[in-house]
Design a protein around this motif. Structure first.
Motif, PDB file in Angstrom:
ATOM      1  N   UNK A 245      -1.341  29.217 -25.010  1.00 40.83           N
ATOM      2  CA  UNK A 245      -2.609  29.433 -24.329  1.00 40.83           C
ATOM      3  C   UNK A 245      -3.389  28.139 -24.344  1.00 40.83           C
ATOM      4  N   UNK A 246      -4.685  28.219 -24.098  1.00 40.08           N
ATOM      5  CA  UNK A 246      -5.538  27.029 -24.176  1.00 40.08           C
ATOM      6  C   UNK A 246      -6.088  26.823 -25.583  1.00 40.08           C
ATOM      7  N   UNK A 247      -6.191  27.909 -26.340  1.00 36.23           N
ATOM      8  CA  UNK A 247      -6.930  27.866 -27.605  1.00 36.23           C
ATOM      9  C   UNK A 247      -6.099  27.555 -28.843  1.00 36.23           C
ATOM     10  N   UNK A 248      -4.782  27.707 -28.769  1.00 30.80           N
ATOM     11  CA  UNK A 248      -3.988  27.655 -29.996  1.00 30.80           C
ATOM     12  C   UNK A 248      -3.087  26.439 -30.141  1.00 30.80           C
ATOM     13  N   UNK A 249      -3.319  25.417 -29.316  1.00 31.54           N
ATOM     14  CA  UNK A 249      -2.602  24.169 -29.488  1.00 31.54           C
ATOM     15  C   UNK A 249      -1.274  24.092 -28.755  1.00 31.54           C
ATOM     16  N   UNK A 250      -0.608  22.955 -28.929  1.00 31.64           N
ATOM     17  CA  UNK A 250       0.690  22.732 -28.285  1.00 31.64           C
ATOM     18  C   UNK A 250       1.654  22.069 -29.246  1.00 31.64           C
ATOM     19  N   UNK A 251       2.932  22.151 -28.934  1.00 37.57           N
ATOM     20  CA  UNK A 251       3.983  21.483 -29.708  1.00 37.57           C
ATOM     21  C   UNK A 251       5.027  20.955 -28.733  1.00 37.57           C
ATOM     22  N   UNK A 252       5.823  19.976 -29.162  1.00 34.34           N
ATOM     23  CA  UNK A 252       6.944  19.537 -28.312  1.00 34.34           C
ATOM     24  C   UNK A 252       7.953  20.670 -28.198  1.00 34.34           C
ATOM     25  N   UNK A 253       8.643  20.717 -27.077  1.00 37.74           N
ATOM     26  CA  UNK A 253       9.655  21.753 -26.894  1.00 37.74           C
ATOM     27  C   UNK A 253      10.849  21.465 -27.778  1.00 37.74           C
ATOM     28  N   UNK A 283       1.852  15.277 -16.710  1.00 45.17           N
ATOM     29  CA  UNK A 283       1.221  14.344 -17.640  1.00 45.17           C
ATOM     30  C   UNK A 283       0.364  15.140 -18.619  1.00 45.17           C
ATOM     31  N   UNK A 284       0.549  14.907 -19.919  1.00 43.96           N
ATOM     32  CA  UNK A 284      -0.176  15.663 -20.940  1.00 43.96           C
ATOM     33  C   UNK A 284      -1.683  15.383 -20.867  1.00 43.96           C
ATOM     34  N   UNK A 285      -2.065  14.168 -20.493  1.00 38.81           N
ATOM     35  CA  UNK A 285      -3.492  13.850 -20.347  1.00 38.81           C
ATOM     36  C   UNK A 285      -4.113  14.707 -19.239  1.00 38.81           C
ATOM     37  N   UNK A 286      -3.370  14.904 -18.162  1.00 37.33           N
ATOM     38  CA  UNK A 286      -3.860  15.755 -17.072  1.00 37.33           C
ATOM     39  C   UNK A 286      -4.014  17.210 -17.539  1.00 37.33           C
ATOM     40  N   UNK A 287      -3.034  17.679 -18.324  1.00 38.17           N
ATOM     41  CA  UNK A 287      -3.105  19.046 -18.843  1.00 38.17           C
ATOM     42  C   UNK A 287      -4.321  19.190 -19.762  1.00 38.17           C
ATOM     43  N   UNK A 289      -7.056  17.422 -19.760  1.00 42.75           N
ATOM     44  CA  UNK A 289      -8.287  17.346 -18.972  1.00 42.75           C
ATOM     45  C   UNK A 289      -8.586  18.674 -18.291  1.00 42.75           C
ATOM     46  N   UNK A 290      -7.543  19.305 -17.779  1.00 42.98           N
ATOM     47  CA  UNK A 290      -7.717  20.602 -17.123  1.00 42.98           C
ATOM     48  C   UNK A 290      -8.214  21.660 -18.112  1.00 42.98           C
ATOM     49  N   UNK A 291      -7.655  21.650 -19.325  1.00 43.31           N
ATOM     50  CA  UNK A 291      -8.079  22.606 -20.341  1.00 43.31           C
ATOM     51  C   UNK A 291      -9.497  22.307 -20.819  1.00 43.31           C
ATOM     52  N   UNK A 292      -9.837  21.026 -20.911  1.00 47.12           N
ATOM     53  CA  UNK A 292     -11.190  20.641 -21.320  1.00 47.12           C
ATOM     54  C   UNK A 292     -12.218  21.118 -20.291  1.00 47.12           C
ATOM     55  N   UNK A 351     -11.895  26.657 -31.552  1.00 49.55           N
ATOM     56  CA  UNK A 351     -10.521  26.478 -31.060  1.00 49.55           C
ATOM     57  C   UNK A 351     -10.442  25.604 -29.804  1.00 49.55           C
ATOM     58  N   UNK A 352     -11.588  25.185 -29.270  1.00 46.61           N
ATOM     59  CA  UNK A 352     -11.601  24.478 -27.984  1.00 46.61           C
ATOM     60  C   UNK A 352     -10.917  23.117 -28.028  1.00 46.61           C
ATOM     61  N   UNK A 353     -10.786  22.550 -29.219  1.00 42.83           N
ATOM     62  CA  UNK A 353     -10.159  21.229 -29.332  1.00 42.83           C
ATOM     63  C   UNK A 353      -8.731  21.291 -29.852  1.00 42.83           C
ATOM     64  N   UNK A 354      -8.232  22.488 -30.154  1.00 47.11           N
ATOM     65  CA  UNK A 354      -6.877  22.607 -30.709  1.00 47.11           C
ATOM     66  C   UNK A 354      -5.822  22.013 -29.788  1.00 47.11           C
ATOM     67  N   UNK A 355      -5.950  22.270 -28.487  1.00 44.77           N
ATOM     68  CA  UNK A 355      -4.961  21.740 -27.540  1.00 44.77           C
ATOM     69  C   UNK A 355      -4.942  20.222 -27.560  1.00 44.77           C
ATOM     70  N   UNK A 356      -6.104  19.626 -27.774  1.00 49.53           N
ATOM     71  CA  UNK A 356      -6.228  18.172 -27.758  1.00 49.53           C
ATOM     72  C   UNK A 356      -5.785  17.541 -29.073  1.00 49.53           C
TER      73      UNK A 356
END
Length: 372
Positions: A245-253, A283-287, A289-292, A351-356
């Protein structure tokens, strides 16, 4: 799918001959936990609310607003009987006779269907001398109303802003009375627990979307490999990242287990089992930015860290995207993320910064490559 097994209100007949404490104990033993993301033991929440004094309320949280999450929509569409029956059983267990189903504004097309189910369920419950009234409240599309205390404010006719906790809803919730709030999927499982001794607590609904050709809701056991789930979605290109989701962060596949502990060790959270696949073309920066933009737009503005912080995060990310940022801007961005997470009032800001934070941990080069 286990979650789509229609109980046909048979669980009501069974609980009519049980004591409320017996129902709570049965749910505690089942191991059912909150399916909205918190994973808190449902039986304990029932017990805490029942032990509080005064008139009590039940709220079904059907305000499914997390980007990439659509599992509750499936249940609302395909098996609403279990949700309503689950609310009535929960009400009986905590000695409540009033419930509210808080329906996401975008799901308003389901309101008439749900009302018919409520009318039918109420007639069946009345015959069993279980008296419970359910009212549908439609949201207005605010992400913040996924927060349990913001839902309470909204039902009371106020702006959907979160409350400071404690006190918790189980002690002081709707109209300052003890209130049980549970997710749609959580409630829909309650009748199944009552009726089926072989109910499987290990199954979860995974909402899979993103760069896959077969997005959808997949009912799978906790601990399934991320690779297996992504392969079910049949991606066309190589996947490089997965967002919860947007709130719980990301990891490499990578080929890891999808369970709460494993994902937490990676610095992210499994939450409500939302999986957004991102392939190498993005691009992860684009992703980020969109979530931000999403969090900046959805901030209720009540607390300064979230109101001002999400706006500044977006400004810095746009600056990085345009290749106008320097190293100190990236350092400021990281500091902002830490402050927002630590000092915001509610879960949205926290949680708004977890993705970042996780994107900078795993894909830092995509940010530094854009610095001037």
């Amino acid at each position: 799918m286990q979650i789509l097994k229609n109980s046909n209100f048979r669980a009501l007949s069974k609980i009519a001959g049980m004591m409320p404490e017996e129902i709570i104990e049965l749910i505690k033993k089942s191991g059912l936990t909150g399916r909205g993301g918190a994973d808190f033991p449902t039986g304990l929440k029932l017990e805490f609310t029942r032990n509080s004094q005064g008139e009590k309320y039940v709220i079904a949280n059907a305000d499914e607003g997390e980007p990439g999450t659509f599992k509750d929509k499936l249940i609302l569409e395909k098996n609403p009987n279990n949700i309503i029956e689950g609310m009535i059983i929960a009400g009986y267990a905590i000695s409540s006779n009033k419930g509210y189903l808080y329906l996401r504004g975008e799901y308003s097309y389901l309101k008439n269907k749900l009302q018919k189910v409520i009318n039918n369920a109420t007639k069946i419950a009345d015959k069993l001398k279980i008296y419970f009234d359910i009212e549908i409240i439609s949201g207005a599309g605010a992400y913040i109303c996924g927060d349990e205390t913001a839902i309470i404010e909204s039902i009371e006719g106020k702006r959907g802003n979160p409350r400071i906790k404690p006190p918790f809803p189980a002690n002081k919730g709707l109209f300052n009375k003890p209130t049980l709030i549970n997710n749609v999927e959580t409630l829909a499982n309650i009748p199944l627990i009552i009726l089926d001794k072989n109910w499987n607590n290990n199954l979860r609904l995974f909402s899979l979307s993103g760069n896959v050709t077969r997005p959808g809701v997949y009912e799978l056991p906790l601990g399934i490999s991320l690779k297996e789930l992504i392969e079910l979605g049949k991606p066309e290109n190589k996947i490089k990242a997965v967002y919860f989701g947007c709130a719980d962060g990301c990891i490499p596949y990578e080929d890891i287990k999808l369970d709460y502990e494993t994902i937490k060790e990676k610095g992210a959270m499994l939450g409500s089992c939302t999986i957004i696949a991102v392939d190498e073309k993005h691009d992860i920066v684009d992703v980020a930015t969109n979530m931000a933009k999403f969090f900046e737009y959805e901030s209720c503005g009540k607390c300064t860290p979230c109101r001002e912080g999400t706006m500044r995060v977006l400004e810095l990310l746009e600056k990085i995207s345009l290749k106008k940022a320097a190293k100190n801007d990236l350092e400021l961005l990281e500091e902002l993320c830490r402050v927002i997470s630590a000092t915001s009032l509610c879960g949205l800001g926290q949680s708004s910064a977890n993705h970042l934070i996780t994107a900078l941990k795993y894909f830092r080069n995509e940010f530094t490559d854009k610095l001037k």
